[in-house]
Write an enzyme that holds these catalytic residues in place. Structure first.
Site, short mmCIF file in Angstrom:
data_model
loop_
_atom_site.label_atom_id
_atom_site.label_comp_id
_atom_site.label_asym_id
_atom_site.label_seq_id
_atom_site.Cartn_x
_atom_site.Cartn_y
_atom_site.Cartn_z
N MET A 157 0.75 -1.35 -0.12
CA MET A 157 -0.04 0.12 0.14
C MET A 157 0.98 1.34 0.00
O MET A 157 1.83 1.24 -0.84
CB MET A 157 -0.72 -0.04 1.22
CG MET A 157 -1.96 -1.09 0.92
SD MET A 157 -3.15 -0.85 -0.39
CE MET A 157 -4.33 -2.26 0.21
N SER A 158 0.40 2.18 0.95
CA SER A 158 1.12 3.53 0.76
C SER A 158 2.64 3.54 1.39
O SER A 158 3.26 4.50 1.37
CB SER A 158 0.53 4.80 1.38
OG SER A 158 -0.70 4.74 0.87
N VAL A 159 3.01 2.37 2.03
CA VAL A 159 4.45 2.28 2.36
C VAL A 159 5.22 2.67 0.85
O VAL A 159 6.43 3.02 1.06
CB VAL A 159 4.87 0.71 2.88
CG1 VAL A 159 6.26 0.62 3.07
CG2 VAL A 159 4.17 0.95 4.38
N THR A 160 4.81 2.39 -0.14
CA THR A 160 5.15 2.31 -1.47
C THR A 160 5.94 3.89 -1.70
O THR A 160 6.92 4.23 -2.13
CB THR A 160 4.09 2.10 -2.67
OG1 THR A 160 3.58 0.78 -2.24
CG2 THR A 160 4.92 2.21 -4.01
N LYS A 161 5.01 4.92 -0.94
CA LYS A 161 5.31 6.27 -1.29
C LYS A 161 6.72 6.35 -0.56
O LYS A 161 7.61 7.06 -0.96
CB LYS A 161 4.38 7.20 -0.60
CG LYS A 161 2.88 7.22 -1.11
CD LYS A 161 1.74 7.92 -0.47
CE LYS A 161 0.49 8.09 -1.11
NZ LYS A 161 -0.35 6.81 -1.13
#
Lengths: 441, 441
Positions: A157-161
């Site tokens: 999820m937004s750990v990607t960011k």
């Protein structure tokens, strides 16, 4: 099971939930089903050849990709959408040495309610798919629940960011990105958009004034266009909107002013990913492989979800194993040096992240579970006495780095609540309790 | 470039070409474009962020996925369709020791025309993406051309079938599949289909009488239904046909009788894959990983294309690196023992494949380039003096195992002609010439 009270989340297609803003779920935690009753094993999804019709999970069935089915989906993303590989490189994996500590009975109080829980109890409570705790570089705890396995990648999820922000900070250190430059110096395509007068730094720290709503109750919210454009949900047979991330980003208009407040919007991560590609001449998958994944001793390849023209989702599309996420976190904790001894990132890049940004900008965003925090290079910085900082993704994805305690916690989960505001109360005090315990070891 | 003369192939969507029968291209080789002018580098596909509109390759653009664009696509399948992973396991890769031999000037005569070519010339002539030659287990030649790289998987096309046939033969050896049993003993769903009175052995050796045409000139040919059902080509917005491999297989009707002649039809491989799953209780990806891929010392994971419910294409969906395909071939040459010393397959399983089937059944299929051959357990057996046998996929994919010469050749290619009848004339004599040369070493 009673799903009614979280039906708003339940209508969000699986991949789309990747980009729900943490701010969008500030509501009190609703009553939730017993986690054990929602596992893949308990509910029997995708078993048999073929699975029974009512046990199928497919891309084109929105109902099929919501909680509790995400308990399967988050560990099987590549079977549903196209992906691009992040190669781990030719070398041997770095050893993750085990030095088990019994943490099951570590106690903490739930934020808000004051209820006392043990670490072991919190795993179920958080619909944990896997959790790994490193202390001084050794594995003191590692557990898999649900559909996750050690060798299986899970949606970050937004750990990607935070990966995208780290790559951008690395390129800034190299000199190939100038944070003070205008976005349009790299992406002239965005001249007539919200980003026409924004700087790269404002994108990196998400202080952009852009009309982009992630309010799922509103069928006209831009988040739907984003998800359809990026191939995260079916476009529908008469769809005529933008058909790639790049096309969608060129539709974004300004709202308010830049540099006034932190405003968490996934599209900023996609813009930053585009800048990173344009500046490096490489795809996210290739750059991440070359600069980080092949250098930390990863034991498995990672991968990104991609849109129909092969562009990675920099907002929420990364999938990694839990163990490799731990290796990445440990490298960050160790000021850029991986467990195999390689200096993967310059120390200055990590310091620039840890230092954080201006909490006065952050407070305006109203995160009640994160008092005094800030957001820098797409990382969440606590400014607590231990200097902890995090990568955070909805439904419970997390890297928690505590430099003072020399601890890294990585967690993958499939919580029915998207926003971390619903998950922080049973997580942030738990991380602190683990740190307190390990500092006494 | 002049594409007119092979326009029939040029209209076949990329993934669909995976299942073109080798028999469908018995026509004389047409004039072909200069291979160097068709490389990704020469034509500039998928370069930049985003690529130019006329340089895009996407799933939903049939024109975009035909030759020469397959020169990119065959090395990038997972970026276009969903896939499932074939894990290489936790161990270290087996060493592929190099002992280079200069084979470039090995000469041979093209079948039919008698033209003399060198091995080096044949690589271009065959639109080779990569070729690796093993002699006595050592790498005597390894070369990558076009878009392929050592760590990058390439679409194996119908070479996939030989993996399915090997797994089926392995399960038969285990006793969990009985070749003499009726297909319906495993798959009662096929009772009212062509397979209602067929045996598993007839499926394994493709002597099934089934109405299934792979004639691409006929818009009503069953191959189109197969491809749409399996997610290999867009279904179109008003599609109402079968939506998975399983649903499609249940529509197949009988034509003629079983056990009369070899008849190469991709659907038999899908039926066998289904039997393998039902008998083992595992997906193809899982079974291949457990029984073969994790035991041969593979250096990369492999993967399958899957349909919308996650079912692997057993007819043509496997993707592997060239080096791992070589490890698999070497294990077969070595009677089931891999280079790392593991006995991966019982010797009897390999012997059952090598022995072949009845050439009298094979000859009826009319393969002019394969006189005296047979087809057994989804392998092509030459019955030549060296005892050579092959796995073969359209557009030039091949494993060539020559036991007498102690040689294995693996090749990935993106030839404009689908059927091997157009590629055999510059390949089969080349393999023999390599064998003759290496036997003198």
């Amino acid at each position: 099971m009673n799903f009614k009270r979280y039906s708003r989340q339940a209508l969000i297609p699986f991949a789309l939930t990747a980009i729900v803003s943490a701010a969008s779920a500030q509501t009190p935690a609703p009553a939730l089903p017993d986690p054990a009753s929602t596992t893949v094993q308990a509910l029997g999804w995708m078993q048999g050849f073929p699975p029974a019709a009512d046990k199928l999970i497919t891309f084109d069935n929105p109902v099929g990709n919501t909680f509790p089915r995400i308990r399967w989906t988050f560990s099987h993303i590549r079977e549903i959408v196209p992906t691009s590989n992040v190669w781990r490189g030719p070398g041997a994996p770095s050893a993750l040495r085990a030095a088990p500590v019994n943490l099951d009975n570590v106690r903490f109080k739930v934020m808000g309610t004051g209820e006392e829980l043990t670490f072991a109890q919190s795993l179920d409570r958080n619909y944990t798919d896997g959790i790994l705790v490193l202390h001084k570089g050794k594995v003191v705890y590692e557990k898999y629940l649900g559909a996750l396995e050690p060798q299986r990648p899970h949606l970050a999820m937004s750990v990607t960011k935070s990966f995208v922000g780290t790559l951008a900070a690395l390129l800034a250190h190299d000199g190939s990105i100038k944070p003070e430059a205008l976005v349009t110096d790299y992406l002239p395509e965005l001249k007539n958009t919200a980003y026409g007068d924004a700087t790269v730094r404002q994108v990196m720290d998400m202080t952009i004034g852009v009309k982009y709503s992630e309010n799922y109750a509103d069928p006209k919210a831009e988040v739907w266009d984003y998800a359809r454009a990026g191939g995260m949900m079916p476009q529908g047979k008469d769809y005529a909107g933008p058909k790639s991330f790049y096309d969608f980003l060129q539709t974004l208009q300004k709202e308010g002013e830049h540099n006034q407040a932190f405003a968490y919007k996934t599209v900023n991560a996609e813009v930053l990913a585009w800048i990173v590609r344009r500046a490096s001449g490489k795809s996210l998958a290739q750059l991440l492989s070359e600069r980080i994944w092949s250098r930390i001793g990863a034991e498995q390849d990672a991968y990104f979800m991609v849109d129909r023209i092969g562009t990675e989702s920099g907002g929420g599309g990364l999938n990694t194993t839990l163990r490799d996420l731990a290796r990445f976190g440990e490298m960050m904790r160790n000021n850029g040096r991986a467990a195999n001894g390689q200096q993967v990132l310059p120390k200055a890049v990590v310091e620039d992240i840890r230092r954080g940004a201006d909490p006065a900008q952050f407070v305006k965003a109203g995160y009640t579970t994160l008092p005094g925090w800030s957001y820098r290079n797409m990382w969440w910085v606590s400014h607590n006495p231990n200097g902890a900082y995090m990568a955070r993704g909805i439904h419970g994805q997390a890297i928690y780095i505590d430099p003072k305690a020399q601890m890294v916690v990585v967690r993958y989960a499939s919580h029915p609540i998207a926003g971390n505001a619903g998950i922080d109360p049973t997580s942030l005090p738990m991380y602190q309790a683990l740190a307190d315990t390990l500092m006494k070891q």
